[in-house]
Enzyme design. Structure first.
Site, PDB file in Angstrom:
ATOM      1  N   LEU A 121     -12.076   6.478   8.539  1.00 15.32           N
ATOM      2  CA  LEU A 121     -12.413   7.895   8.565  1.00 15.32           C
ATOM      3  C   LEU A 121     -12.999   8.114   9.952  1.00 15.32           C
ATOM      4  O   LEU A 121     -13.910   7.387  10.344  1.00 15.32           O
ATOM      5  CB  LEU A 121     -13.451   8.144   7.460  1.00 15.32           C
ATOM      6  CG  LEU A 121     -14.217   9.452   7.412  1.00 15.32           C
ATOM      7  CD1 LEU A 121     -13.263  10.615   7.259  1.00 15.32           C
ATOM      8  CD2 LEU A 121     -15.156   9.428   6.223  1.00 15.32           C
ATOM      9  N   GLU A 122     -12.454   9.066  10.695  1.00 12.02           N
ATOM     10  CA  GLU A 122     -12.866   9.180  12.097  1.00 12.02           C
ATOM     11  C   GLU A 122     -13.199  10.619  12.472  1.00 12.02           C
ATOM     12  O   GLU A 122     -12.455  11.542  12.149  1.00 12.02           O
ATOM     13  CB  GLU A 122     -11.715   8.654  12.980  1.00 12.02           C
ATOM     14  CG  GLU A 122     -12.098   8.397  14.413  1.00 12.02           C
ATOM     15  CD  GLU A 122     -11.044   7.556  15.148  1.00 12.02           C
ATOM     16  OE1 GLU A 122     -10.997   6.335  14.949  1.00 12.02           O
ATOM     17  OE2 GLU A 122     -10.268   8.135  15.923  1.00 12.02           O
TER      18      GLU A 122
ATOM     19  N   GLY B 155       0.326  -0.446  16.139  1.00 10.06           N
ATOM     20  CA  GLY B 155       0.926  -1.767  15.903  1.00 10.06           C
ATOM     21  C   GLY B 155       0.046  -2.859  16.488  1.00 10.06           C
ATOM     22  O   GLY B 155      -0.417  -2.768  17.630  1.00 10.06           O
TER      23      GLY B 155
ATOM     24  N   HIS C 172       4.249   5.186  13.466  1.00 10.37           N
ATOM     25  CA  HIS C 172       3.121   5.517  12.587  1.00 10.37           C
ATOM     26  C   HIS C 172       1.766   5.142  13.167  1.00 10.37           C
ATOM     27  O   HIS C 172       0.735   5.528  12.632  1.00 10.37           O
ATOM     28  CB  HIS C 172       3.293   4.862  11.222  1.00 10.37           C
ATOM     29  CG  HIS C 172       2.763   3.456  11.119  1.00 10.37           C
ATOM     30  ND1 HIS C 172       3.150   2.443  11.961  1.00 10.37           N
ATOM     31  CD2 HIS C 172       1.862   2.895  10.268  1.00 10.37           C
ATOM     32  CE1 HIS C 172       2.518   1.330  11.626  1.00 10.37           C
ATOM     33  NE2 HIS C 172       1.735   1.575  10.612  1.00 10.37           N
ATOM     34  N   GLY C 173       1.749   4.352  14.207  1.00  8.60           N
ATOM     35  CA  GLY C 173       0.453   3.930  14.743  1.00  8.60           C
ATOM     36  C   GLY C 173       0.672   3.094  15.985  1.00  8.60           C
ATOM     37  O   GLY C 173       1.718   3.179  16.627  1.00  8.60           O
TER      38      GLY C 173
ATOM     39  N   HIS D  83      -7.520   7.953   6.935  1.00  4.81           N
ATOM     40  CA  HIS D  83      -6.399   7.025   6.779  1.00  4.81           C
ATOM     41  C   HIS D  83      -6.654   6.121   5.578  1.00  4.81           C
ATOM     42  O   HIS D  83      -7.578   5.304   5.603  1.00  4.81           O
ATOM     43  CB  HIS D  83      -6.265   6.171   8.055  1.00  4.81           C
ATOM     44  CG  HIS D  83      -5.190   5.137   7.997  1.00  4.81           C
ATOM     45  ND1 HIS D  83      -5.275   3.937   8.664  1.00  4.81           N
ATOM     46  CD2 HIS D  83      -4.004   5.098   7.365  1.00  4.81           C
ATOM     47  CE1 HIS D  83      -4.191   3.220   8.434  1.00  4.81           C
ATOM     48  NE2 HIS D  83      -3.409   3.907   7.647  1.00  4.81           N
TER      49      HIS D  83
ATOM     50  N   ASP E 100       0.848  -1.193   0.000  1.00  6.89           N
ATOM     51  CA  ASP E 100       0.000   0.000   0.000  1.00  6.89           C
ATOM     52  C   ASP E 100       0.884   1.243   0.000  1.00  6.89           C
ATOM     53  O   ASP E 100       1.120   1.878   1.022  1.00  6.89           O
ATOM     54  CB  ASP E 100      -0.950  -0.002   1.190  1.00  6.89           C
ATOM     55  CG  ASP E 100      -2.106   0.961   0.965  1.00  6.89           C
ATOM     56  OD1 ASP E 100      -2.157   1.594  -0.106  1.00  6.89           O
ATOM     57  OD2 ASP E 100      -2.953   1.067   1.860  1.00  6.89           O
TER      58      ASP E 100
END
Lengths: 135, 477
Positions: free
Chosen positions: B204-205, B403, B400-401, B233, B95
């Protein structure tokens, strides 16, 4: 069923077992489609594909990647694959049904077929494949 | 901690040369003792594998959201010298330019009296889930425009405002994109999917700013307590997946051609200056631009819904920033006192450029770039800023996040989508997805606590916390 999901934290790891290499490819196709769409029923839309690769692992990688592509652009849920392998050449007749947003509701998007930990081994009378689908 | 791994500092660990044969540089990762409990041996092995690649500079790195991926570990960062280094799709992922953006609104929580209606309208406006198709009908020429112009193309088409662009990394379009390196197959997949959210961990939040850690920086980012924000995201959809698959095959041949020996086929690579390496870079940059345009188009759909429901203008919903977290970029960094041109691969890692770095809009220059770290659907997300420490130690990179910690197979066994949805609803979080299975897969329990991940990067000084935002409504693909 001749495939099962194994533990993998981030992605989907599948173990496929079959008595022939052709059967292994065919079951791997079913494993992939089951992940993608949840429910798969026999369809009557036919497609034919052919490809070559350097070795069985690359052939399998190419085969599953091609199914991902066909399934995505043709909105086709591939329910069966009759596979023939001669040396490093593959030809396959695919059968499928049209994708339906109402019916195929429990799937996950597969982004790609990973080469990491992709193995095909022969054990006694069986071929065993382990493959990771990036989801 | 795993055997053979050495602690360097409270949050920093080294994987010495020799951990796997052929390592050219040591591995280094950032982790707290709490997170160390979930560290997988396979992830450290992958971090060490990356250290065997030609032209790698200084360290093979991993952020505290490290986990077992394919090729690079998730959370992996590696920089390669332009002269004698390589580029690898395994260091970017399928991605390409999966990323995240956040926009603010002039609304506060009390204005969201029709939250369920808002979520429903957003769910209907943004094509979501497996098989979702775009309402855009692109021609090949328009797709070329998207591949070359990225978010700039989208703004020119009316999907946004000019000021959005300076608030994207690379101003929303990476240089060096080569649409000709994007195959007909990849284009076929990309055309009907532009402006779609996708599935899996994409979301989408609707969020509210709950806590501010640095007032002056939050002010520069345009954040105020209680403010409603929207986080998006997603990535380059089937187009990027196809580009990765095809170029991986080409680069596998190139790996042999250039006599490169690798411990994992997914690390297939080619010299940056080779025709194969250049073709991948051109296709990867084009896919990145597709992803920026994609997030721009989705943001436009979101703004349309907010505009209609709350009668607010686009200008009142500014984009704070857009970050890429699966990408390889050409950047200049100081390495042992020397300025070097590098190709920095970030796979599940965010750029965290510090104060004064190039590519930042003026209002962020004194602090560093905004870093957006999404939590899981029930937990907080965080905004941070890049630091000089990141520039010195991680090629300007951070996590990045959260995990994942739980496999999907286990999530399916122990969690029910319906129950997760009800539990979140009891906490005031509305979740909307095409089916409940997608919710169990991405439940809060399957992720590491985002608060702990950002605590590590903040404590290690590779980015600094600015604000915490909480979810109010989530649309999952």
């Amino acid at each position: 069923m001749s495939f099962e999901e194994l533990e993998h934290t981030a992605d989907i790891r599948m173990r496929v077992k079959a008595s022939t290499l052709e059967g292994l490819f065919s079951d791997a196709a079913r494993a992939l489609m089951t992940v993608l769409y949840g429910t798969i029923d026999p369809g009557n839309i036919c497609r034919h594909i052919e490809m070559d690769a350097d070795d069985p692992v690359s052939l399998l990688h190419g085969f599953l990647s091609e199914l991902l592509y066909i399934s995505d652009v043709e909105e086709l849920v591939i329910s069966g694959a009759e596979v023939r392998i001669t040396g490093n050449h593959l030809s396959a007749d695919l059968l499928g049904e049209p994708f339906s947003r109402e019916k195929h509701t429990s799937g996950r998007e597969v982004k790609g077929i990973s080469y990491s930990d992709l193995t095909i081994v022969r054990e006694h009378d069986s071929y065993i494949l382990e493959v990771i689908f990036d989801v | 901690m795993l055997q053979g791994v050495k602690r360097l500092a409270p949050f920093e660990w080294e994987v010495p040369v020799g951990y796997v044969p052929g390592m050219r540089v040591p591995g280094r990762f950032f982790l707290s003792d709490e997170l160390a409990e979930t560290l997988e041996e396979g992830a450290v092995q992958q971090l060490a594998n990356v250290a065997t690649m030609p032209g790698i500079v200084k360290n093979s790195l991993a952020m505290p959201d490290i986990h077992w991926g394919y090729g690079f570990p998730i959370g992996g960062v590696a920089a390669f010298s332009i002269e004698d280094g390589v580029i690898s799709p395994g260091g970017v992922g399928f991605d390409i330019n999966c990323g995240v953006r956040i926009l603010t609104t002039p609304l506060s929580e009390k204005d969201l009296t029709k939250k369920r209606e808002l979520i429903e309208r957003l769910f209907n406006a943004v094509p979501t889930g497996v098989g979702a198709k775009s309402s855009l009908r692109l021609t090949q020429k328009e797709l070329d425009g998207m591949l070359t112009g990225g978010a700039r193309w989208a703004v020119r088409q009316g999907f946004g405002i000019e000021s959005d662009l300076v608030h994207c990394e690379e101003q929303g379009a990476m240089a060096g994109a080569d649409p000709a390196a994007v195959s007909a197959k990849a284009r076929q997949r990309g055309m009907p999917q532009s402006g779609t959210l996708g599935a899996g961990n994409h979301f989408l939040e609707i969020q509210a700013v709950r806590e501010i850690y640095q007032e002056d920086v939050a002010k520069a980012f345009g954040l105020t307590p209680g403010q409603i924000c929207v986080m998006i995201h997603c990535g380059s959809r089937g187009l990027g997946h196809q580009v990765c698959t095809e170029h991986l095959k080409v680069l596998e041949g190139a790996t042999k051609k250039y006599g490169i020996s690798l411990p994992d086929r997914q690390l297939a690579c080619a010299p940056l200056t080779s025709p194969e390496g250049e073709a991948y870079f051109g296709a990867m940059a084009a896919s990145s631009n597709y992803a920026w345009a994609n997030r721009q188009v989705i943001m436009h759909m979101v703004r349309q819904v907010f505009s209609e429901m709350f009668h607010i203008l686009y200008e009142e919903m500014p984009l704070v920033y857009d970050v890429a977290h699966n990408v390889a970029k050409l950047e200049e960094h100081n390495v042992d006192g020397r300025r070097m041109q590098l190709c920095v691969h970030r796979k599940g890692a965010t750029r965290a450029f510090g104060p004064g770095a190039p590519d930042l809009p003026g209002e962020y220059a004194p602090w560093g770039q905004p870093v957006i770290i999404p939590g899981s659907m029930g937990t907080s997300s965080f905004l941070l800023h890049g630091t000089r420490g990141a520039m010195e130690r991680t090629f300007g990179s951070t996590c990045h996040g959260s995990g994942r910690v739980m496999s999907r197979i286990k999530a399916k066994k122990v969690l029910s989508g319906r129950k997760v949805k009800d539990a979140l609803a009891a906490d005031g979080i509305i979740v909307r997805a095409p089916h409940d299975g997608a919710i169990a897969d991405e439940a809060p329990e399957v992720y590491k606590p985002s608060a702990e991940v950002v605590r590590v990067v903040d404590s290690a000084g590779i980015s600094r916390l600015v604000a915490r935002v909480v979810p109010l409504g989530v649309i999952k693909g």
